[in-house]
Design a protein around this motif. Sequence first.
Motif, PDB file in Angstrom:
ATOM      1  N   ARG A 127     -46.267 -13.477 -21.890  1.00 41.16           N
ATOM      2  CA  ARG A 127     -45.617 -14.763 -22.167  1.00 41.16           C
ATOM      3  C   ARG A 127     -46.626 -15.778 -22.707  1.00 41.16           C
ATOM      4  O   ARG A 127     -46.449 -16.332 -23.792  1.00 41.16           O
ATOM      5  CB  ARG A 127     -44.969 -15.286 -20.882  1.00 41.16           C
ATOM      6  CG  ARG A 127     -44.148 -16.550 -21.053  1.00 41.16           C
ATOM      7  CD  ARG A 127     -43.761 -17.126 -19.694  1.00 41.16           C
ATOM      8  NE  ARG A 127     -42.854 -16.232 -18.984  1.00 41.16           N
ATOM      9  CZ  ARG A 127     -41.542 -16.245 -19.167  1.00 41.16           C
ATOM     10  NH1 ARG A 127     -41.023 -17.095 -20.030  1.00 41.16           N
ATOM     11  NH2 ARG A 127     -40.763 -15.427 -18.508  1.00 41.16           N
ATOM     12  N   MET A 134     -38.573 -13.620 -23.538  1.00 41.69           N
ATOM     13  CA  MET A 134     -37.884 -12.462 -22.971  1.00 41.69           C
ATOM     14  C   MET A 134     -37.786 -11.379 -24.049  1.00 41.69           C
ATOM     15  O   MET A 134     -38.007 -11.670 -25.223  1.00 41.69           O
ATOM     16  CB  MET A 134     -36.475 -12.820 -22.481  1.00 41.69           C
ATOM     17  CG  MET A 134     -35.540 -13.433 -23.511  1.00 41.69           C
ATOM     18  SD  MET A 134     -34.707 -12.253 -24.623  1.00 41.69           S
ATOM     19  CE  MET A 134     -33.444 -11.626 -23.539  1.00 41.69           C
ATOM     20  N   GLU A 155     -39.207  -7.669 -14.657  1.00 42.15           N
ATOM     21  CA  GLU A 155     -38.186  -8.520 -14.014  1.00 42.15           C
ATOM     22  C   GLU A 155     -38.853  -9.725 -13.359  1.00 42.15           C
ATOM     23  O   GLU A 155     -38.448 -10.881 -13.559  1.00 42.15           O
ATOM     24  CB  GLU A 155     -37.423  -7.721 -12.943  1.00 42.15           C
ATOM     25  CG  GLU A 155     -36.477  -6.675 -13.464  1.00 42.15           C
ATOM     26  CD  GLU A 155     -35.880  -5.829 -12.325  1.00 42.15           C
ATOM     27  OE1 GLU A 155     -36.243  -6.064 -11.144  1.00 42.15           O
ATOM     28  OE2 GLU A 155     -35.064  -4.935 -12.625  1.00 42.15           O
ATOM     29  N   GLU A 156     -39.917  -9.443 -12.611  1.00 39.25           N
ATOM     30  CA  GLU A 156     -40.614 -10.525 -11.879  1.00 39.25           C
ATOM     31  C   GLU A 156     -41.194 -11.566 -12.837  1.00 39.25           C
ATOM     32  O   GLU A 156     -41.208 -12.761 -12.527  1.00 39.25           O
ATOM     33  CB  GLU A 156     -41.744  -9.940 -11.010  1.00 39.25           C
ATOM     34  CG  GLU A 156     -41.253  -9.259  -9.742  1.00 39.25           C
ATOM     35  CD  GLU A 156     -42.175  -8.104  -9.303  1.00 39.25           C
ATOM     36  OE1 GLU A 156     -41.709  -7.244  -8.545  1.00 39.25           O
ATOM     37  OE2 GLU A 156     -43.339  -8.088  -9.754  1.00 39.25           O
ATOM     38  N   CYS A 157     -41.652 -11.107 -14.007  1.00 44.74           N
ATOM     39  CA  CYS A 157     -42.250 -12.043 -14.981  1.00 44.74           C
ATOM     40  C   CYS A 157     -41.182 -12.744 -15.819  1.00 44.74           C
ATOM     41  O   CYS A 157     -41.515 -13.491 -16.738  1.00 44.74           O
ATOM     42  CB  CYS A 157     -43.214 -11.299 -15.897  1.00 44.74           C
ATOM     43  SG  CYS A 157     -44.628 -10.623 -15.033  1.00 44.74           S
ATOM     44  N   GLY A 158     -39.923 -12.455 -15.563  1.00 44.34           N
ATOM     45  CA  GLY A 158     -38.836 -13.108 -16.302  1.00 44.34           C
ATOM     46  C   GLY A 158     -38.703 -12.634 -17.738  1.00 44.34           C
ATOM     47  O   GLY A 158     -38.041 -13.260 -18.559  1.00 44.34           O
ATOM     48  N   GLN A 161     -34.089 -10.528 -19.132  1.00 44.54           N
ATOM     49  CA  GLN A 161     -33.050 -11.544 -18.874  1.00 44.54           C
ATOM     50  C   GLN A 161     -31.687 -10.891 -19.088  1.00 44.54           C
ATOM     51  O   GLN A 161     -31.612  -9.749 -19.548  1.00 44.54           O
ATOM     52  CB  GLN A 161     -33.203 -12.694 -19.879  1.00 44.54           C
ATOM     53  CG  GLN A 161     -34.542 -13.389 -19.828  1.00 44.54           C
ATOM     54  CD  GLN A 161     -34.569 -14.526 -18.834  1.00 44.54           C
ATOM     55  OE1 GLN A 161     -33.519 -15.054 -18.465  1.00 44.54           O
ATOM     56  NE2 GLN A 161     -35.758 -14.892 -18.383  1.00 44.54           N
TER      57      GLN A 161
END
Length: 215
Positions: A127, A134, A155-158, A161
Amino acid sequence: TRKSRPQRLLKAVEGKATLGDPQSVITAIDHFCRHKEWAMNVGDEKGSILDSLVIELSPVNVLELGTYCGYSTVRIARLLPPGARFITLEFNPDYAAVARQVIGWAGLEDKVQLVEGASGDWIPRLREHFGVQMFDLVFLDHWKDQYLPDTKQLEECGLIQKGTVLLADNVICPGTPDYLKYVRNSPHYDSRYYRSHLEYTKVEDGLEKSVFLGF
Ligand SMILES: Cc1ncnc2c1ncn2[C@@H]1O[C@H](/C=C/CNC(=O)c2cc(-c3ccc(F)cc3)cc(O)c2O)[C@@H](O)[C@H]1O
Ligand SMILES: [Mg+2]
């Protein structure tokens, strides 16, 4: 020292493919793997399923885990819309070196960012380092026991989505049992198996497509 298999695969591309023509690179690799030496590319049969899913999805942000020689990288990159961003992670420098040349032969170096390093180290940094929010599509084709931990980390790092599509190779052969159980049992994923064959063989294998439904 004797050339490695990826280096021999690259020689086959250089000998047969047309510079700047992605399809000729794909055809050269498939020919080499079917008639000379098997290699663990997603291959032409599963590759066609991959193609149709990329075309249908028309993803803007794509992540590939496990570049290897760049075969699936070329298959995906050649179908991406202009302005799409494609990051592929590879931690073996020798494979990365071959993949860069394969991607270069296809004339797709401007569409692909090949990052040398381990997925677990890089996922938390995508990111801030690449400004990606995403991923629309994640293609998993690296060590099979890394599919699940990397999915959880994404998932944890977003970076996964609502609407993100995970596409996993080899869910039957060699198999990714823990990953398969997770995406098929989770209420947060709508998962579907695309039955096919292990690249260049008659052995059953397939791709699992899992759409994230949101938290
Ligand atoms: C955490 C981490 N970070 C970054 N790069 C990573 C990474 N972990 C691995 N890599 C990279 O990704 C590729 C690894 C691919 C592993 N693929 C397979 O093992 C595979 C095997 C078969 C197969 C099937 C039947 C057989 F009898 C023998 C082999 C078929 C396949 O399609 C496979 O994909 C390789 O380039 C490796 O360096
Ligand atoms: Mg594979």
